[in-house]
Design a protein around this motif. Structure first.
Motif, short mmCIF file in Angstrom:
data_model
loop_
_atom_site.label_atom_id
_atom_site.label_comp_id
_atom_site.label_asym_id
_atom_site.label_seq_id
_atom_site.Cartn_x
_atom_site.Cartn_y
_atom_site.Cartn_z
N GLN A 48 5.58 1.24 -1.63
CA GLN A 48 5.23 1.00 -3.03
C GLN A 48 6.26 0.06 -3.64
OE1 GLN A 48 4.89 4.79 -5.01
NE2 GLN A 48 2.88 5.23 -4.12
N TYR A 49 5.79 -1.04 -4.17
CA TYR A 49 6.65 -2.00 -4.84
C TYR A 49 5.78 -2.83 -5.77
CZ TYR A 49 4.73 -4.93 -1.11
OH TYR A 49 3.88 -5.58 -0.25
N ASP A 50 6.39 -3.40 -6.81
CA ASP A 50 5.59 -4.18 -7.75
C ASP A 50 5.64 -5.68 -7.44
OD1 ASP A 50 8.20 -4.65 -8.50
OD2 ASP A 50 7.99 -3.94 -10.57
N ARG A 51 6.79 -6.16 -6.98
CA ARG A 51 6.91 -7.58 -6.62
C ARG A 51 7.71 -7.70 -5.34
NH1 ARG A 51 6.97 -7.40 -12.10
NH2 ARG A 51 5.54 -8.83 -13.19
N LYS A 105 11.73 -1.62 -9.03
CA LYS A 105 10.72 -1.26 -8.04
C LYS A 105 10.35 -2.43 -7.13
CE LYS A 105 8.67 2.42 -10.85
NZ LYS A 105 7.41 2.93 -11.49
N SER A 106 11.04 -3.55 -7.29
CA SER A 106 10.76 -4.71 -6.46
C SER A 106 11.47 -4.59 -5.11
CB SER A 106 11.20 -5.99 -7.17
OG SER A 106 10.49 -6.16 -8.38
#
Length: 370
Positions: A48-51, A105-106
């Motif tokens: 799970q990561y946003d970028r 969260k990247s």
């Protein structure tokens, strides 16, 4: 210049025996894969990561990045070469992460040699007080040393790895397919760290390394040697993640080697890290013979191997004092005392051994005159 000393001169100290328990669990997945792209893609689908960002230098960006098919990742490129393992480059990576709207969260993928994995790991460990990162080492040196063990950092004020932190990667992918792009000197540079691992582990591993044909490397055989080399390092790091004790064994050859590397950079004739370490091991093997009774036949065999494949570093006795000054900046020093790791035999370690000016000059004499 100090006078030559007999190999039979030594200090009668008891060998160190280690029983070291670490209160901190170090988790780092290492994945050996022929197809690095597939392995990385499959792993990312479970995260799970946003970028997603990928850091390369100019060389690995051109040669290796297309092999990973990371279309979603925002590329960050820095100039190639250890001279660019700098505060300026680090600041540039921070700026790129900020401009790319990275959050805690990247995730950052470091694709390259030890310079990229060291600097990228430090950037990730400090940006937003820490984001996750993956190391995909593309050189032999980075595979067996820089990408494993949690050390990150940059060079500063003319000194190797002067500023950094400990932070393990979420994943390390080891693929010998990248090694097909390496030239001979870079292959030798990484192999020096493997040779060090052989010296600090066991005779069988050392013997296999001494018999390997570096001039005509067989990649399947090399892959097995790389795996064993990483196992040696991981076992030590697991026991001592923050270099409080036995992990200092991994610095064998580096106390002198880092000073030689800094001198080469300072004089405008930079050398590959592994070459400096190889030359450093010559000096520290000599001191091991003098101080700890390391077997002369094994020392001579190792030194001959190093001289054959790494040549000699041009040294002048007028440079001895400067090398001594550079060694005084070593991070392992305590109370102004220069410390190193010595061996009484292969795998028999003596950490935190003090070096006097006479000791160091004797090592340099042997390195020059052999």
């Amino acid at each position: 210049m100090t006078a030559n000393r007999s190999f039979f001169a030594f200090y009668s100290r008891q060998p160190c025996h280690f029983s070291y328990l670490c209160g901190m669990k170090v988790t780092q997945d290492i994945l050996f894969a022929q197809d690095a792209a597939t392995a990385l893609t499959e792993w990312l689908t479970q995260q799970q990561y946003d970028r997603l960002f990928v850091l390369t230098d100019e060389t690995t960006g051109r040669l290796c990045l297309p092999m990973l098919h990371l279309d979603e990742a925002q590329p960050i490129t820095i100039a190639a070469g250890d001279v660019n393992k700098s505060l300026e480059s680090l600041s540039g990576v921070w700026q790129a992460l900020s401009d790319g709207k990275a959050t805690r969260k990247s995730m950052l993928i470091n694709l390259g040699g030890g310079m990229v994995t060291d600097l990228g790991g430090f950037a990730a460990a400090t940006f937003k007080r820490g984001i996750r990162f993956v190391n995909v080492p593309t050189t032999l040196l980075a595979q067996v040393d820089a990408s494993v063990g949690g050390k990150t950092g940059i060079n500063f004020n003319g000194l190797k790895n002067e500023v950094g932190t400990f932070q393990t990667a979420a994943l390390v992918i080891i693929s010998t397919s990248f090694l097909q792009t390496l030239d001979g000197p870079n292959l030798c540079s990484g192999y020096a760290e493997m040779l060090k691992h052989g010296l600090i582990s066991d005779v069988d591993h050392w013997s296999q390394l001494m018999q390997f044909d570096l001039d005509h490397p067989d990649l399947p055989t090399l892959q097995q040697l790389v795996r064993r080399s990483i196992e040696v390092k991981e076992d030590i790091v697991r026991q001592d993640p923050h270099e409080a004790g036995i992990r200092k064994a991994l610095n064998f050859g580096h106390t002198l080697g880092h000073a030689l590397e800094s001198l080469a950079m300072e004089t405008g004739h930079p050398v590959l890290h592994g070459y400096a370490v190889a030359w450093g091991m010559i000096g520290e093997l000599y001191e091991s013979c003098v101080r700890k009774g390391f077997p002369q036949d094994k020392m001579r065999q190792t030194v001959s191997f190093i001289r054959e494949h790494y040549g000699e570093m041009p040294l002048d006795c007028k440079q001895y004092d400067r090398i001594l000054e550079l060694m005084k900046h070593d991070k392992k020093n305590v109370g102004g005392q220069i410390l190193c790791t010595l061996l009484s035999d292969i795998g028999q370690l003596h950490i935190n051994e003090p070096l006097s000016k006479e000791d160091i000059f004797g090592m340099l004499d042997f390195l020059r005159e052999g």
